[in-house]
Design a protein around this motif. Structure first.
Motif, PDB file in Angstrom:
ATOM      1  N   CYS A 178       0.661  -1.138   0.047  1.00  0.00           N
ATOM      2  CA  CYS A 178       0.149   0.068  -0.073  1.00  0.00           C
ATOM      3  C   CYS A 178       0.813   1.145   0.324  1.00  0.00           C
ATOM      4  N   ARG A 180       2.629   4.348   1.732  1.00  0.00           N
ATOM      5  CA  ARG A 180       3.362   4.901   3.465  1.00  0.00           C
ATOM      6  C   ARG A 180       2.486   6.148   3.103  1.00  0.00           C
ATOM      7  N   CYS A 183      -0.540   5.704   5.109  1.00  0.00           N
ATOM      8  CA  CYS A 183       0.066   4.323   6.064  1.00  0.00           C
ATOM      9  C   CYS A 183       1.292   4.367   6.356  1.00  0.00           C
ATOM     10  N   HIS A 185       3.497   2.388   6.954  1.00  0.00           N
ATOM     11  CA  HIS A 185       4.142   1.452   7.658  1.00  0.00           C
ATOM     12  C   HIS A 185       5.104   1.176   6.665  1.00  0.00           C
ATOM     13  N   ASN A 188       5.089  -0.702   3.038  1.00  0.00           N
ATOM     14  CA  ASN A 188       4.315   0.183   1.962  1.00  0.00           C
ATOM     15  C   ASN A 188       5.553   1.017   1.430  1.00  0.00           C
ATOM     16  N   HIS A 211      -3.266  -3.916   8.499  1.00  0.00           N
ATOM     17  CA  HIS A 211      -1.980  -3.659   9.213  1.00  0.00           C
ATOM     18  C   HIS A 211      -1.415  -2.387   8.010  1.00  0.00           C
ATOM     19  N   GLY A 214      -4.208   1.374   7.314  1.00  0.00           N
ATOM     20  CA  GLY A 214      -4.379   2.529   8.454  1.00  0.00           C
ATOM     21  C   GLY A 214      -6.381   1.990   8.837  1.00  0.00           C
ATOM     22  N   GLY A 215      -6.033   2.513   9.759  1.00  0.00           N
ATOM     23  CA  GLY A 215      -7.694   2.833  10.194  1.00  0.00           C
ATOM     24  C   GLY A 215      -8.305   3.667   9.835  1.00  0.00           C
ATOM     25  N   ALA A 217      -9.836   0.121   7.942  1.00  0.00           N
ATOM     26  CA  ALA A 217      -9.360  -0.519   7.318  1.00  0.00           C
ATOM     27  C   ALA A 217     -11.092  -0.932   6.795  1.00  0.00           C
ATOM     28  N   THR A 221     -11.088   2.368   2.826  1.00  0.00           N
ATOM     29  CA  THR A 221      -9.674   3.342   2.757  1.00  0.00           C
ATOM     30  C   THR A 221      -8.775   2.496   1.544  1.00  0.00           C
ATOM     31  N   HIS A 225      -6.136   4.398  -1.521  1.00  0.00           N
ATOM     32  CA  HIS A 225      -4.943   3.389  -1.674  1.00  0.00           C
ATOM     33  C   HIS A 225      -4.765   3.579  -3.301  1.00  0.00           C
TER      34      HIS A 225
END
Length: 289
Positions: A178, A180, A183, A185, A188, A211, A214-215, A217, A221, A225
């Motif tokens: 996904c 970054r 989210c 992470h 990503n 994960h 992001g929330g 989710a 969402t 992305h």
């Protein structure tokens, strides 16, 4: 709703089937062939994966071969349904990072290889540890490209990603990653990474993992992305990379049968059928040509 197309770049269903003695036609996981048969046209890339921390090096090739045999049996049983399906290898430690095994994998139907999973190996550091490509990793990537196989940067470290881009000589993709920017992470892609993949005519499959989205989710969402990657120039390079059977999913993307929820979310956000067909099928199909 008329049938929609589907081509997904990453699921872990084969390893779940092997571990749980599930049937690939119908099982209690996120994905099976019965559910995929609702989509037309349909393709799925099934990852070969083993946890290298739990399987001794000498046992890894046989463990992968058992998963590949499940795929081969399904192709024999359902040749029309499986016509556009293929394999990938998630983590080169599954073949002990030995490039001489790549030709055998190609024969099984493996189309690309993740150099690492979440652990560093002889080829590169991972997204967890951060080291870049080793000399062996560079040679391994060159051998992938020489055989017409892609190199998958999902799970690769940031340094490993840019090391790979510096020597780019073949197809590259992030099969299940996904943004970054949306989210933060480490798994990503940064915007610069995504742009580099798009410029190379590569492919990015959007991961549905809670994960990495992001929330909160949801299918909306996931649509965020997709749309962000489109803003970066990914109209011909973005698609699906669900990670089904490999992680936790949002309630409204809880399995392969739920993909119409993402289709409708993108439709509400202004995506017409032509663009949706690219995102859900044609971009990955074209990349694999």
């Amino acid at each position: 709703m008329e049938p929609i197309p589907y081509f997904d770049a990453h699921c872990d269903t084969l390893s779940r089937c092997a571990a749980e003695s599930w049937d690939l036609w119908e099982n209690p996981g996120h994905l099976d062939l019965r559910r995929l048969s609702a989509y037309r046209p349909m393709g799925q890339v099934f990852a070969l994966y083993i946890n290298s921390a739990a399987v001794a090096p000498e046992d890894r090739p046989a463990a992968l071969a058992r998963q590949a045999a499940l795929f081969s049996q399904a192709r024999e049983q359902y040749p029309s349904l499986m016509a556009r399906c293929a394999l990938s290898l998630e983590g080169a430690e599954g073949i002990c990072c030995e490039a001489e095994r790549l030709e055998e994998l190609r024969g099984w139907g493996v189309r690309w290889v993740n150099l690492t999973w979440n652990h560093p190996n002889a080829l590169s550091g991972s997204c967890v540890t951060g080291e870049g490509l080793t000399d062996l990793g560079r040679a391994f990537a060159r051998q992938c490209w020489a055989l017409g196989m892609g190199v998958d940067v999902s799970h690769l470290s940031d340094q490993g990603f840019w090391d790979l881009m510096d020597m780019l000589d073949g197809p590259i993709l992030a099969s299940h990653s996904c943004s970054r920017a949306l989210c933060p992470h480490r798994r990503n892609l940064t915007d610069d990474m995504a742009r580099a993949i798009f410029a190379s005519r590569g492919f990015v499959g959007v991961n549905f993992s809670v994960h990495f989205l992001g929330g909160p989710a949801t299918a909306e969402t996931a649509a965020d992305h997709v749309l962000h990657f489109l803003e970066l120039g990914g109209e011909d390079s973005v698609g699906l990379g669900s990670d089904f059977d490999g992680t936790d999913m949002p309630p409204d993307l809880s399995g392969a049968e739920a993909l119409p929820n993402l289709w409708r979310a993108l439709e509400r956000r202004g995506c017409g059928r032509g663009l949706l067909e690219k995102l859900f099928y044609r971009n990955l199909h074209q990349f694999m040509q």
